[in-house]
Design a protein around this motif. Structure first.
Motif, PDB file in Angstrom:
ATOM      1  N   ILE A   3       0.861  -1.189   0.000  1.00 27.18           N
ATOM      2  CA  ILE A   3       0.000   0.000   0.000  1.00 27.18           C
ATOM      3  C   ILE A   3       0.896   1.237   0.000  1.00 27.18           C
ATOM      4  O   ILE A   3       1.570   1.522   1.001  1.00 27.18           O
ATOM      5  CB  ILE A   3      -0.895   0.041   1.269  1.00 27.18           C
ATOM      6  N   ASP A   4       0.915   1.964  -1.111  1.00 28.41           N
ATOM      7  CA  ASP A   4       1.732   3.185  -1.148  1.00 28.41           C
ATOM      8  C   ASP A   4       0.848   4.405  -0.908  1.00 28.41           C
ATOM      9  O   ASP A   4      -0.036   4.704  -1.710  1.00 28.41           O
ATOM     10  CB  ASP A   4       2.465   3.322  -2.488  1.00 28.41           C
ATOM     11  N   CYS A   5       1.100   5.108   0.203  1.00 30.21           N
ATOM     12  CA  CYS A   5       0.300   6.288   0.571  1.00 30.21           C
ATOM     13  C   CYS A   5       0.964   7.594   0.141  1.00 30.21           C
ATOM     14  O   CYS A   5       0.414   8.670   0.357  1.00 30.21           O
ATOM     15  CB  CYS A   5       0.069   6.309   2.087  1.00 30.21           C
ATOM     16  N   SER A   6       2.154   7.516  -0.449  1.00 29.76           N
ATOM     17  CA  SER A   6       2.865   8.723  -0.891  1.00 29.76           C
ATOM     18  C   SER A   6       2.092   9.387  -2.022  1.00 29.76           C
ATOM     19  O   SER A   6       1.351   8.728  -2.747  1.00 29.76           O
ATOM     20  CB  SER A   6       4.256   8.351  -1.426  1.00 29.76           C
ATOM     21  N   THR A   7       2.308  10.697  -2.198  1.00 30.28           N
ATOM     22  CA  THR A   7       1.728  11.378  -3.366  1.00 30.28           C
ATOM     23  C   THR A   7       2.751  11.298  -4.494  1.00 30.28           C
ATOM     24  O   THR A   7       3.798  11.944  -4.437  1.00 30.28           O
ATOM     25  CB  THR A   7       1.425  12.855  -3.056  1.00 30.28           C
ATOM     26  N   VAL A  47      -1.607  -1.416  -4.213  1.00 36.59           N
ATOM     27  CA  VAL A  47      -2.618  -0.360  -4.352  1.00 36.59           C
ATOM     28  C   VAL A  47      -1.969   0.978  -4.044  1.00 36.59           C
ATOM     29  O   VAL A  47      -1.029   1.055  -3.245  1.00 36.59           O
ATOM     30  CB  VAL A  47      -3.841  -0.554  -3.413  1.00 36.59           C
ATOM     31  N   ASP A  48      -2.424   2.044  -4.730  1.00 32.18           N
ATOM     32  CA  ASP A  48      -1.987   3.382  -4.327  1.00 32.18           C
ATOM     33  C   ASP A  48      -3.075   3.956  -3.432  1.00 32.18           C
ATOM     34  O   ASP A  48      -4.267   3.715  -3.650  1.00 32.18           O
ATOM     35  CB  ASP A  48      -1.688   4.272  -5.536  1.00 32.18           C
ATOM     36  N   SER A  49      -2.640   4.700  -2.406  1.00 33.13           N
ATOM     37  CA  SER A  49      -3.620   5.207  -1.445  1.00 33.13           C
ATOM     38  C   SER A  49      -3.154   6.520  -0.832  1.00 33.13           C
ATOM     39  O   SER A  49      -2.899   6.607   0.374  1.00 33.13           O
ATOM     40  CB  SER A  49      -3.857   4.159  -0.354  1.00 33.13           C
ATOM     41  N   PRO A  50      -2.991   7.558  -1.658  1.00 32.70           N
ATOM     42  CA  PRO A  50      -2.575   8.846  -1.108  1.00 32.70           C
ATOM     43  C   PRO A  50      -3.618   9.397  -0.143  1.00 32.70           C
ATOM     44  O   PRO A  50      -4.765   8.928  -0.133  1.00 32.70           O
ATOM     45  CB  PRO A  50      -2.418   9.731  -2.341  1.00 32.70           C
ATOM     46  N   GLY A  72      -6.618   3.521  -4.998  1.00 34.22           N
ATOM     47  CA  GLY A  72      -6.662   2.969  -6.351  1.00 34.22           C
ATOM     48  C   GLY A  72      -6.364   1.478  -6.269  1.00 34.22           C
ATOM     49  O   GLY A  72      -5.217   1.084  -6.033  1.00 34.22           O
ATOM     50  N   ALA A  73      -7.395   0.655  -6.400  1.00 30.12           N
ATOM     51  CA  ALA A  73      -7.229  -0.802  -6.253  1.00 30.12           C
ATOM     52  C   ALA A  73      -7.920  -1.494  -7.426  1.00 30.12           C
ATOM     53  O   ALA A  73      -9.051  -1.132  -7.765  1.00 30.12           O
ATOM     54  CB  ALA A  73      -7.836  -1.268  -4.935  1.00 30.12           C
ATOM     55  N   GLU A  74      -7.239  -2.466  -8.005  1.00 26.17           N
ATOM     56  CA  GLU A  74      -7.783  -3.123  -9.207  1.00 26.17           C
ATOM     57  C   GLU A  74      -9.081  -3.873  -8.931  1.00 26.17           C
ATOM     58  O   GLU A  74      -9.936  -3.957  -9.792  1.00 26.17           O
ATOM     59  CB  GLU A  74      -6.752  -4.106  -9.794  1.00 26.17           C
ATOM     60  N   THR A  75      -9.193  -4.438  -7.719  1.00 28.29           N
ATOM     61  CA  THR A  75     -10.376  -5.249  -7.416  1.00 28.29           C
ATOM     62  C   THR A  75     -10.989  -4.821  -6.083  1.00 28.29           C
ATOM     63  O   THR A  75     -10.317  -4.220  -5.241  1.00 28.29           O
ATOM     64  CB  THR A  75      -9.998  -6.741  -7.292  1.00 28.29           C
ATOM     65  N   GLU A  76     -12.254  -5.198  -5.922  1.00 26.36           N
ATOM     66  CA  GLU A  76     -12.954  -4.930  -4.659  1.00 26.36           C
ATOM     67  C   GLU A  76     -12.238  -5.653  -3.522  1.00 26.36           C
ATOM     68  O   GLU A  76     -12.123  -5.137  -2.411  1.00 26.36           O
ATOM     69  CB  GLU A  76     -14.402  -5.428  -4.803  1.00 26.36           C
ATOM     70  N   GLN A  77     -11.728  -6.843  -3.833  1.00 23.74           N
ATOM     71  CA  GLN A  77     -11.031  -7.625  -2.804  1.00 23.74           C
ATOM     72  C   GLN A  77      -9.757  -6.896  -2.336  1.00 23.74           C
ATOM     73  O   GLN A  77      -9.477  -6.816  -1.139  1.00 23.74           O
ATOM     74  CB  GLN A  77     -10.655  -9.003  -3.367  1.00 23.74           C
ATOM     75  N   ASN A  78      -9.030  -6.329  -3.284  1.00 20.75           N
ATOM     76  CA  ASN A  78      -7.826  -5.571  -2.896  1.00 20.75           C
ATOM     77  C   ASN A  78      -8.190  -4.350  -2.068  1.00 20.75           C
ATOM     78  O   ASN A  78      -7.486  -3.987  -1.115  1.00 20.75           O
ATOM     79  CB  ASN A  78      -7.030  -5.147  -4.136  1.00 20.75           C
ATOM     80  N   PHE A  79      -9.314  -3.704  -2.424  1.00 20.43           N
ATOM     81  CA  PHE A  79      -9.757  -2.552  -1.643  1.00 20.43           C
ATOM     82  C   PHE A  79     -10.067  -2.987  -0.211  1.00 20.43           C
ATOM     83  O   PHE A  79      -9.687  -2.323   0.765  1.00 20.43           O
ATOM     84  CB  PHE A  79     -10.984  -1.895  -2.286  1.00 20.43           C
ATOM     85  N   GLY A 128      -9.252   1.803 -10.425  1.00 18.04           N
ATOM     86  CA  GLY A 128      -8.050   0.966 -10.540  1.00 18.04           C
ATOM     87  C   GLY A 128      -6.805   1.673 -10.015  1.00 18.04           C
ATOM     88  O   GLY A 128      -6.849   2.851  -9.632  1.00 18.04           O
ATOM     89  N   VAL A 129      -5.677   0.957 -10.022  1.00 18.90           N
ATOM     90  CA  VAL A 129      -4.421   1.524  -9.516  1.00 18.90           C
ATOM     91  C   VAL A 129      -4.088   2.819 -10.269  1.00 18.90           C
ATOM     92  O   VAL A 129      -4.201   2.886 -11.491  1.00 18.90           O
ATOM     93  CB  VAL A 129      -3.263   0.507  -9.664  1.00 18.90           C
ATOM     94  N   GLY A 130      -3.713   3.851  -9.539  1.00 25.07           N
ATOM     95  CA  GLY A 130      -3.367   5.149 -10.131  1.00 25.07           C
ATOM     96  C   GLY A 130      -4.483   6.174  -9.959  1.00 25.07           C
ATOM     97  O   GLY A 130      -4.231   7.377 -10.013  1.00 25.07           O
TER      98      GLY A 130
END
Ligand code: NAD
Length: 321
Positions: free
Chosen positions: A117-121, A142-145, A163-170, A189-191
């Motif tokens: 999980i990358d929270c950086s901007t 997943v990206d998660s700023p 930004g997560a590709e799937t509901e499961q990843n979220f 999705g991611v990004g």
């Protein structure tokens, strides 16, 4: 995902002391980047009952988290050798790339099934690229700023744009993010988390410069700044920069402008985010004339001694001019 029902001891690789998980431990989480934001976020994970294996290149930042119950690791690869779930909160593209893909990076030791999980901007394009590389190793990314400043990071009330590709990843990300935030939104999705973040910050930079100009003009015209802010705050010029984070010293208590623009969100970081927005706009072919001008203004501020001041020091910069 990492619920322990008994006490286990994990064998530590070089540079990591044994990390024990008690019955109460929710998850074992790696955390890399313990600065203004990451420090408070990692401490909240610990407070909520997670076990945190932490790394930062600045030892005092690392020790601050160790003093709250975190365990120190010696490198991103040492964290990834031990943890299947890792959160990163780093300054910029180059550092995120190095921490993930460098020779001593996360992706050099993370095991199949890992979750990052990358929270950086950072640039949404970088997030997408990291997600592809991770996926090729059987690891999800997943990206998660975040939105909300240092106070929200310490209080555990951040907003996460995921930004997560799937509901499961979220859902898997949510399980961890809920210990550090009040609002967690699946953007796509991611990004897409990064895309929302840079749009927001471009708008914020423009509104902060606009507010600074209006406050400065009003003062030059003989208005009392508090009265002006009060009226703007209930008129059509109302925005967050006017009524919650006013850039004119003395108008609001407990904001950086009333504390010599110390702490808060640095001008250098805002300049970086505006650069990300301009890169993304160029790739998308989107017109952002005010975003481009705001980028130039903040870059000039950085070259004139404002880099480490809060971004609301745009008021001071305009006043000086
Ligand atoms: P910061 O500079 O205070 O913290 C970054 C941390 O990363 C530092 O502790 C630094 O030592 C560490 N670091 C640098 N290189 C490293 C490496 N190679 N390995 C491990 N650690 C390394 O920055 P911050 O204010 O915490 O911001 C972090 C991110 O969050 C940025 O992308 C920023 O744009 C974003 N953000 C900040 C705010 C804010 O108000 N400060 C708000 C929202 C989002």
């Amino acid at each position: 995902m990492f619920k322990t029902i008994r006490r286990v001891t994990i064998l530590a690789p070089t540079g990591v002391r044994n990390l024990s998980l008690s019955a109460a431990t929710l998850e074992k989480i790696g955390f890399i980047g313990l600065g203004n934001m990451g420090g408070g976020m990692a401490c909240n994970l610990i407070k909520k009952g997670n076990s945190v294996l932490a790394f930062d290149v600045v030892d005092s930042n690392l020790q601050a988290v160790v003093s709250q119950g975190g365990v120190a690791a010696s490198s991103p690869s040492a964290v990834a050798a031990e943890c299947s779930k890792i959160v990163t909160m780093l300054p910029n593209n180059a550092i995120v790339e190095q921490v993930y893909s460098g020779p001593d990076g996360i992706l050099s030791t993370i095991k199949e099934g890992g979750f990052l999980i990358d929270c950086s901007t950072v640039d949404p394009a970088l997030s997408k690229q990291l997600a592809i590389t991770a996926k090729s190793q059987g690891v999800e990314f997943v990206d998660s700023p975040v939105s909300g400043g240092v106070n929200a990071a310490s209080a555990g009330t951040l907003t996460f744009m995921v930004g997560a590709e799937t509901e499961q990843n979220f859902t898997i990300a949510h399980q961890t993010l809920q210990h550090m935030g009040a609002k967690i939104i699946h953007c796509g999705g991611v990004g897409t988390g990064g895309a929302v973040k840079i749009c927001n910050n471009m708008l914020l930079a423009v509104s902060m410069i606009g507010t600074s100009e209006a406050m400065n003009l009003g003062i030059q015209l003989g208005l009392d700044p508090k009265l002006l802010a009060d009226i703007l705050g209930s008129a059509t010029g109302r925005c967050w920069s006017v009524d919650t984070y006013n850039p004119c010293p003395g108008v609001l208590p407990n904001v950086p402008s009333s504390n010599d623009y110390k702490a808060g969100f640095g001008t250098a970081l805002m300049t970086k985010d505006l650069g990300l927005a301009q890169d993304a706009a160029t790739r998308a072919g989107a017109a952002t004339p005010l975003g481009s001008l705001a980028h130039q203004i903040y870059r000039t501020m950085c070259n004139n001694g404002f880099a480490e001041k809060d971004f609301s020091s745009a008021f001071k910069f305009i006043q000086k001019k």
